[in-house]
Enzyme design. Sequence first.
Site, short mmCIF file in Angstrom:
data_model
loop_
_atom_site.label_atom_id
_atom_site.label_comp_id
_atom_site.label_asym_id
_atom_site.label_seq_id
_atom_site.Cartn_x
_atom_site.Cartn_y
_atom_site.Cartn_z
N ASP A 302 2.30 5.75 0.81
CA ASP A 302 2.62 4.92 1.97
C ASP A 302 2.61 5.84 3.20
OD1 ASP A 302 3.31 2.90 3.70
OD2 ASP A 302 4.86 2.06 2.41
C1 NOJ Z 1 3.88 1.08 5.80
C2 NOJ Z 1 4.13 -0.07 4.88
O1 NOJ Z 1 5.24 0.20 4.07
C3 NOJ Z 1 2.95 -0.41 3.99
O2 NOJ Z 1 3.21 -1.61 3.34
C4 NOJ Z 1 1.69 -0.48 4.78
O3 NOJ Z 1 0.61 -0.81 3.94
C5 NOJ Z 1 1.45 0.85 5.47
N1 NOJ Z 1 2.56 1.12 6.37
C6 NOJ Z 1 0.14 0.88 6.24
O4 NOJ Z 1 0.24 0.12 7.37
#
Ligand code: NOJ
Length: 787
Positions: A302
């Site tokens: 993430d």
């Molecule tokens: C953080 C989020 O937790 C995740 O779900 C997302 O895909 C990523 N950022 C990318 O934007």
Amino acid sequence: MRTRSLFSLRRALVSLLLSGSFAVSATAQDKPVPNPQLASPEINAKVDALLKQMTLDEKIGQLVQFSAGFATGPGSEGKNQRFDEMVAKGQVGSFLNVVGADATNHFQHIAMEKSRLHIPLIFGLDVIHGDHTTFPIPLAVAASFDPKAAEIVARTGAEEARADGIPWVFSPMVDIARDPRWGRIIESNGEDPYLSSAMARAWVRGYQQGDLSKPDSVAVSVKHFAAYGAAIAGRDYNATDMSQITLRQVYLKPYKAAVEEGAATLMSSFNSINGIPASADPLTLTQILRNEWGFDGFVVSDWGAVAELKNHSIGDGPTVARKALEAGVDMDMEGNLYGTVIAAQVQSGKIPVAVVDEAVRRILRVKYALGLFEHPYTAPAPPYEPTQEKRALTRKVADETIVLLKNDAVEGGGELLPIKSKTVALIGPMADDKPDMLGAWSAGDPKYVVTLRQALEEKLGGDHVLYAQGCGLLSGEDARIFAKNGGPQPITDENATISQAVDTARKADVAILALGEPAGFMEGEAGSRVHLGFTGHQQKLLEAVVATGKPVVLVVVAGRPLQLKWAAQHVPAMVEAWSPGFEGGHAITDVLFGDVNPSGKLPSSFPRAVGQEPLYYAQMPTGRPAGNADLSHMPANSEEKYLSRYVDEENSALFPFGWGLSYTKFSYSTPTVSRQSVPVSEIMGSRKPVVTVGVDVRNTGSVAGTEVVQLYLRCPNVSVEQPLRELKGFTRVTLQPGESRHVEFPLGFDELNFYNVDLKQVVEPTTYDIWVGGNSLATAETNLKVE
Ligand code: NOJ
């Protein structure tokens, strides 16, 4: 059963080497291949050949992902320069948030034409409930109990993403969410592992179509691995802590289902699990995901989750990057750590180059499977406009997601819904609000939203809809902050607007109140709340309108279960509309006027009080259950106090899992089993069904309706205590008035097993209790003996 190819056998051995102390079963090579494309000898031969040509820096480049805004117009060249140069040098393998043919082609041309080995970039994006065309939020889609609905949302999202140059979506989120304080519950399929697994499979099918090479397929990134939804106290990014049995039996189930469906990638999560940060956890990322489930795709972290391992306090930058990579995080999203600290550790021998090679292999496999080497570019698409066909799809899905929570009879008539009046008062900040109908995590343009006010005016004529906003979604300081962030201007005198709303309600026979929660401001990522009531002055507005004595229909627009106890006690009709997307207004109107008979069911229990959270139906037994327990060993009258209950609130949900009413009624026969007893050995021997449960469902009312028939079972008296009931089957059945249908549910190993103390999936001799009905309180019962 397909068996592993030589290539995947070799990969199993590499992961065995990388997995350190974990014992891997000698039969790992006999595991089914979840995605045959990723395991194919042709693709793996190409990957190996390419890998041989790569320098260490080029290999590490494949593991690096950046979020790049793409600039156009005068001066844009300079702005893009840093990434242009990195791509040309092979220092980037992927971008996120680069969207559209122009932007993606710009970088792709550099990768394909200027980088030494011409390896295409893979562009990823959050496509959560549609790309441009915005469907209801995933939690709502789960409320349809219709995997086909999830497939439609995913398919439409995939086609639009692909037209935007995006072959990879960060979806579906399959985190089990049992605590609505956690704002990300909106992206989930709710509290139940069985429902969530069925929906997870459907999302993957819709996106990937079982064939990544199709020009309109996208690779999924199933997230957030793992157990992110169990954040303690519902506070986002917080630690999770649970038994290994619960981890496997509840939280990992939907990820496993998604992997079995062929998911190409997963995203590692921000949280720690039992003290080990998930983005550096060899147990989940290698032992379970690769060795046990046979996953051949890659794992992206993430956003910044690798760098954040430093905040988890498990080492400095180089250490955490090594731990993440060795645990099985192949790509570093916007963390800038793999690109800066891995090479030196490989050169010094601290990280075996085999670890880097394996991560590169996993990423290249997906790039090959998607056909990016042959078709790296995207043809320019005409500007987006929602077609009638797409609108019809979003309306159909939204129609299925709406849950009728309550529908009491009112004085002088029958049930309040469907509405019979020709003139209605429409009140509340959600009645004419476009952005909040889309919900959190939506990229759709709010201008395409049909609000409830628009839809009602279309249906009844403008003169028959008496509208008053009543109040804002937020008040005071919150409203001012919201306005600064693009929200509406705060209302200065809400006492006045509430009394106007009361006057408006008095002029109509029925008042529709559309209330909820501001999606962008309070839901989704970092949208944790401790108060689950209506925001701002909405409760005051509700109470003032109810006090007029006019019958009130409450329409709730929100991305999580709100605390609706007061409303349930004072309002005759309640509709949960979630965040319904572009066609929300039409869909709500369809249900309010009976053009669509509601069929949605709750994927998440609605609490009476926040203090009950985390609240879910699949509770474990306790030695002191509130109810009819045998407490004869206790002092007299102790059952009044020393029970597992709250002294100031009931244990039960206000509206339980699986709940949802219809404008008709359904009756259930006593269910039957096709065999009275089944040997354990037969169940353990295969994943094929061994018995079916049959039930007759009849529409006993006067209108056609769709029922979600649900099967629950309990597995009592075995070595590890099991929940009091668990969903193990569901199906949607549409019945005309008076029509009856025989419904069958197959049961086999998948439905009957549980994890024992050795973490083995087993079936033990027992007699299962089985219930079938229209919600988790189902009473029609049968039994199945296993011996
Ligand atoms: C953080 C989020 O937790 C995740 O779900 C997302 O895909 C990523 N950022 C990318 O934007």
